[in-house]
Scaffold this motif. Structure first.
Motif, PDB file in Angstrom:
ATOM      1  N   TYR A  41       0.838  -1.196   0.000  1.00 20.47           N
ATOM      2  CA  TYR A  41       0.000   0.000   0.000  1.00 20.47           C
ATOM      3  C   TYR A  41       0.876   1.250   0.000  1.00 20.47           C
ATOM      4  O   TYR A  41       1.826   1.359   0.768  1.00 20.47           O
ATOM      5  CB  TYR A  41      -0.929  -0.002   1.220  1.00 20.47           C
ATOM      6  N   ASP A  42       0.542   2.186  -0.866  1.00 16.47           N
ATOM      7  CA  ASP A  42       1.309   3.428  -0.986  1.00 16.47           C
ATOM      8  C   ASP A  42       0.817   4.414   0.071  1.00 16.47           C
ATOM      9  O   ASP A  42       0.025   5.325  -0.207  1.00 16.47           O
ATOM     10  CB  ASP A  42       1.154   4.001  -2.392  1.00 16.47           C
ATOM     11  N   VAL A  43       1.284   4.211   1.299  1.00 15.30           N
ATOM     12  CA  VAL A  43       0.856   5.032   2.425  1.00 15.30           C
ATOM     13  C   VAL A  43       2.073   5.401   3.269  1.00 15.30           C
ATOM     14  O   VAL A  43       3.120   4.756   3.197  1.00 15.30           O
ATOM     15  CB  VAL A  43      -0.182   4.293   3.303  1.00 15.30           C
ATOM     16  N   VAL A  44       1.908   6.433   4.055  1.00 13.56           N
ATOM     17  CA  VAL A  44       2.915   6.852   5.019  1.00 13.56           C
ATOM     18  C   VAL A  44       2.389   6.537   6.410  1.00 13.56           C
ATOM     19  O   VAL A  44       1.229   6.830   6.724  1.00 13.56           O
ATOM     20  CB  VAL A  44       3.201   8.358   4.886  1.00 13.56           C
ATOM     21  N   ARG A  45       3.225   5.925   7.228  1.00 10.30           N
ATOM     22  CA  ARG A  45       2.818   5.559   8.589  1.00 10.30           C
ATOM     23  C   ARG A  45       3.725   6.229   9.607  1.00 10.30           C
ATOM     24  O   ARG A  45       4.934   6.307   9.418  1.00 10.30           O
ATOM     25  CB  ARG A  45       2.902   4.035   8.756  1.00 10.30           C
ATOM     26  N   ARG A  46       3.093   6.714  10.672  1.00 10.59           N
ATOM     27  CA  ARG A  46       3.884   7.154  11.822  1.00 10.59           C
ATOM     28  C   ARG A  46       3.223   6.646  13.091  1.00 10.59           C
ATOM     29  O   ARG A  46       1.982   6.592  13.188  1.00 10.59           O
ATOM     30  CB  ARG A  46       4.047   8.672  11.860  1.00 10.59           C
ATOM     31  N   ASP A  47       4.030   6.247  14.040  1.00 14.64           N
ATOM     32  CA  ASP A  47       3.539   5.703  15.296  1.00 14.64           C
ATOM     33  C   ASP A  47       3.458   6.808  16.342  1.00 14.64           C
ATOM     34  O   ASP A  47       4.337   7.681  16.428  1.00 14.64           O
ATOM     35  CB  ASP A  47       4.444   4.576  15.782  1.00 14.64           C
ATOM     36  N   ILE A  48       2.403   6.763  17.131  1.00 20.42           N
ATOM     37  CA  ILE A  48       2.147   7.789  18.134  1.00 20.42           C
ATOM     38  C   ILE A  48       1.695   7.111  19.426  1.00 20.42           C
ATOM     39  O   ILE A  48       1.521   5.890  19.483  1.00 20.42           O
ATOM     40  CB  ILE A  48       1.060   8.773  17.659  1.00 20.42           C
ATOM     41  N   THR A  49       1.495   7.913  20.462  1.00 18.50           N
ATOM     42  CA  THR A  49       0.929   7.434  21.722  1.00 18.50           C
ATOM     43  C   THR A  49      -0.349   8.210  21.995  1.00 18.50           C
ATOM     44  O   THR A  49      -0.346   9.446  21.976  1.00 18.50           O
ATOM     45  CB  THR A  49       1.918   7.621  22.881  1.00 18.50           C
TER      46      THR A  49
END
Length: 324
Positions: A46-54
């Motif tokens: 999938y052409d997506v951008v992911r960032r992890d958060i809290t």
């Protein structure tokens, strides 16, 4: 017991796995171990951008979450707040995303998915209260997440669909975030298991009546099936379904959750609400994950995408997107 037939493609996959015939009810520990074995979905295509958060959880807990967006996303736009499936006892924030990530490309929505705490270590009300707390946090931080808080939709698959429905009820009753919609895919809504479809598929399919009882028992303990169960935990128990955001609800005709889903949609209509309902012929639970390239799976994906596109194009949603 006589029951509707499986779709040919679905039935072939079930037969190969031995799931088209009687399946013994799992022991609770086996169900939990199986559903916690990890996320098997390959999301790399999938052409997506992911960032992890809290994100905030119930009683001050810190929950791990992820935000997905299109690479070209800028500013703020519609947001999907996603609760994963896993029978209340398993899954991760990545479980089931293959059903939802295509919506990012089609509609430039940002997607927030959260690891709520699981039963039996964290029984009711932890999962739904975690979900609600994280929704409130998401709405408060919407701008930083690329989301317009006036165009926030709660979504979930299976137990996540049930939690999404419970979260929408909490938002209504507590005066919480004003949700634009609720996307409920084969949702787990009713702990009582008294429907015809629950009996028809008590021992057959990807999620049987035996699995269902084990999941609800892990969440509710000895309260499962009694009068001492909150509508936020089991939304089918809600006495009033008025005042909720527009809903999309789909389910297979050959699965445990068929009748409780149809009844939930009917009760939304009876209470003056808006709901689009699809019952896919011959589908087992989460059937389109088994045959994702089948024509009916493409139709199901198109129906969800069509509903979402119409929802975010409504006058209220468009007005929210226009700067004051």
């Amino acid at each position: 017991m006589i029951r509707p037939p499986y779709d040919a493609g679905v039935g072939a996959v079930l037969a190969a796995a031995g799931l088209d015939r009687d399946v013994p009810a799992p022991a609770a520990e086996d169900l939990i171990a199986g559903l916690r074995a990890g996320n098997s979905e390959d999301l790399s295509g999938y052409d997506v951008v992911r960032r992890d958060i809290t994100a905030d959880g119930f009683r001050g807990a810190a929950l791990t979450a992820s935000v997905y967006s299109r690479p070209d996303h800028s500013g703020t736009g519609p947001g999907l707040f996603v609760l994963h499936g896993g029978g209340m006892v398993g899954g991760t924030r990545f479980t089931g995303l293959s059903m939802l990530l295509p919506l990012l490309a089609a509609h430039d929505v940002s997607l927030v998915t959260v690891d709520y705490r699981l039963a039996p270590e964290h029984p009711d009300p932890y999962p739904v209260e975690d979900a609600y707390a994280a929704l409130v946090w998401t709405a408060r931080n919407a701008g930083d997440l690329g989301i317009d808080p006036g165009r926030l939709i709660v979504a979930g698959v299976s137990s996540g669909g049930g939690l999404a429905a419970g979260t929408a009820l909490l938002a209504r009753d507590r005066g919480g975030p004003a949700l634009l919609g609720q996307l409920l895919i084969c949702p787990m809504l009713d702990d009582r298991g008294r429907t015809v479809s629950a009996r028809q598929f008590d021992r057959s399919g990807t999620w049987t009546g035996g699995h269902n009882r084990a999941g609800w028992s892990a969440l509710l303990g000895t309260r499962a099936g009694t009068s001492d169960v909150s509508a936020y935990a089991a939304p089918a128990r809600a006495a009033d379904l008025s005042g909720l955001p527009p809903a999309f609800l789909d389910v297979g005709s050959a699965e445990v959750f068929r009748d409780e889903s149809v009844t939930y949609a009917s009760r939304i209509w009876a209470d003056g609400g808006d709901c689009e309902l699809h019952v896919w012929p011959g589908g087992t639970h989460a059937w389109d994950a088994l045959v994702p390239d089948a024509p009916m799976a493409r139709q199901a994906a198109a129906a969800r995408s069509g509903w979402l596109g119409r929802l975010i194009a409504t006058p209220a949603a468009v007005a929210s997107a226009v700067p004051a």
